[in-house]
Design a protein around this motif. Structure first.
Motif, PDB file in Angstrom:
ATOM      1  N   ASP A  27     -18.462 -17.191 -47.752  1.00  0.00           N
ATOM      2  CA  ASP A  27     -19.883 -16.910 -47.962  1.00  0.00           C
ATOM      3  C   ASP A  27     -20.268 -17.276 -49.387  1.00  0.00           C
ATOM      4  O   ASP A  27     -19.430 -17.303 -50.275  1.00  0.00           O
ATOM      5  N   ASP A  46     -22.324 -15.559 -51.336  1.00  0.00           N
ATOM      6  CA  ASP A  46     -22.918 -14.460 -52.109  1.00  0.00           C
ATOM      7  C   ASP A  46     -21.889 -13.710 -52.947  1.00  0.00           C
ATOM      8  O   ASP A  46     -22.122 -12.571 -53.341  1.00  0.00           O
ATOM      9  N   GLN A  57     -19.300 -12.322 -51.990  1.00  0.00           N
ATOM     10  CA  GLN A  57     -18.637 -11.204 -51.301  1.00  0.00           C
ATOM     11  C   GLN A  57     -17.220 -11.579 -50.889  1.00  0.00           C
ATOM     12  O   GLN A  57     -16.388 -10.716 -50.679  1.00  0.00           O
ATOM     13  N   ARG A  78     -22.961  -7.666 -52.848  1.00  0.00           N
ATOM     14  CA  ARG A  78     -23.658  -8.942 -52.820  1.00  0.00           C
ATOM     15  C   ARG A  78     -24.197  -9.223 -54.223  1.00  0.00           C
ATOM     16  O   ARG A  78     -24.809  -8.351 -54.834  1.00  0.00           O
TER      17      ARG A  78
HETATM   18 MG    MG Z   1     -22.849 -11.207 -47.576  1.00  0.00          MG
END
Ligand code: MG
Ligand code: UDP
Length: 322
Positions: free
Chosen positions: A105, A107, A109, A211
């Motif tokens: 991902d 972000d 994370q 996030r």
């Molecule tokens: Mg996320």
């Protein structure tokens, strides 16, 4: 690839790594994320590509990506609208050419620091290395309970062995990627497909960060939809259980009928019984509507599949050779 060859290619930095990152309305994080990803992959090897799949972002994500320095190994696939993360990942995998492909991902994370551990396990001979989150405290308790219920149900009613708390943060060998690319289904549930294909796999625990900015695009509605896709694509039990339910209800009705006839013959007709009639009618009505609804759920998905529409449409292709 054989074991020694894997170890050598990792050591001699000849291994070609593809990173697939789906982005959707991530203007706040993309610059920082791809700068960090580029820097850390660069310390590992010079042979890599970062495939960014823009899933129809409506903010400045694409502009921000195109503004990144040209020496970054970034390739951009811009989908013509939002097709959902599962389809964005599919687009990325179908365009990835690495010996290994890492999905993550954008972000922050999924910690970038874990990538060397992924590669180490691949060099030990694993075809799939998947991250398992050790915490879910970034999520609301509703979402957490929902996830637990879903994983419990999936293990009960499907035959696939899907590890809980493992998401899309994974390393896949070329073999696995080409297997996944053979799946033509439209309603895709990637976590199920990863489990379905098999291959030698290992889990790597990781801690989910907050996030970095922006907000999660998965509300309860979207998660429910994904969960339904997961269940209907990997189990036919919800469809078949009604035969059994029908059998039991008929059996009970038969016993009740025998009892009723006997009592009437012995004691004569007695006419009360409105509550029991109403309860029986409503109960049966409910059961029938529920089972028709579940039939409808499967039929809707058959409908989606037979239309054979494309899984995604690519509007912008930037940085690819062809
Ligand atoms: Mg996320
Ligand atoms: N994403 C996407 N398409 C979507 C929704 C999300 O490509 O329709 C991307 C998003 O940009 C992010 C990743 O999928 O890189 C995970 O999304 P998010 O952080 O919203 O989900 P969560 O972390 O809450 O599971």
């Amino acid at each position: 690839m054989q074991l020694e060859k894997r170890q050598l290619s990792l050591k001699n930095k000849t291994l070609f790594i593809s990173c697939v990152v789906p982005v959707f309305n991530e203007e706040a994080v993309v610059e920082a994320f791809f700068t960090e990803l580029q820097a850390s992959l660069h310390t590992l090897t010079n042979h890599f590509e970062i495939i960014v799949v823009d899933d129809g972002s409506r903010d400045k994500t694409i502009e921000k990506i195109l503004q990144l320095p040209s020496e970054y190994h970034i390739k951009l696939l811009g989908l013509s609208r939002n097709f959902g993360k599962e389809n964005a990942l599919t687009a990325g995998l179908e365009h990835s050419s690495g010996d290994v492909t890492i999905i993550m991902d954008s972000d922050f994370q999924h910690p970038i620091e874990v990538i060397p551990t992924f590669l180490k396990h691949w060099a030990e001979g694993y075809e799939m290395v998947y991250g398992v989150r050790v915490n879910r405290d970034d999520e609301s308790s509703i979402k957490r309970n929902f996830a637990n219920l879903f994983y419990w149900l999936m293990t009960k009613i499907t035959k696939i062995d899907m590890p809980s708390n493992a998401g899309d943060f994974r390393l896949l060998d070329k073999k696995v990627v080409s297997s996944l690319n053979q799946f033509q289904e439209r309603s895709r549930f990637m976590k199920g497909l990863y489990a379905w294909v098999g291959y030698k796999r290992i889990a790597v625990p990781f801690t989910v960060q907050e996030r970095a900015a922006g907000s999660s695009s998965w509300g309860l509605g979207r998660l429910t939809e994904l969960a339904l896709t997961g269940i209907t694509s990997f189990s036919d039990i919800p469809l078949r259980v009604w035969g059994l339910v029908g059998f039991f209800i008929s059996f009970i009705s038969l016993i009740y009928a025998i009892y009723f006839v006997t009592v009437t013959l012995i004691y004569g007709a007695d006419l009360p019984g409105f509550p029991s009639i109403i309860v029986a009618v409503m109960f049966l009505g409910g059961i029938q509507l529920l089972s028709i609804g579940i039939l409808g759920e499967y039929i809707a998905r058959i409908f989606t599949e037979v239309k054979q529409r494309p899984k995604y449409l690519v509007e912008i292709k930037h940085g690819f050779e062809n």
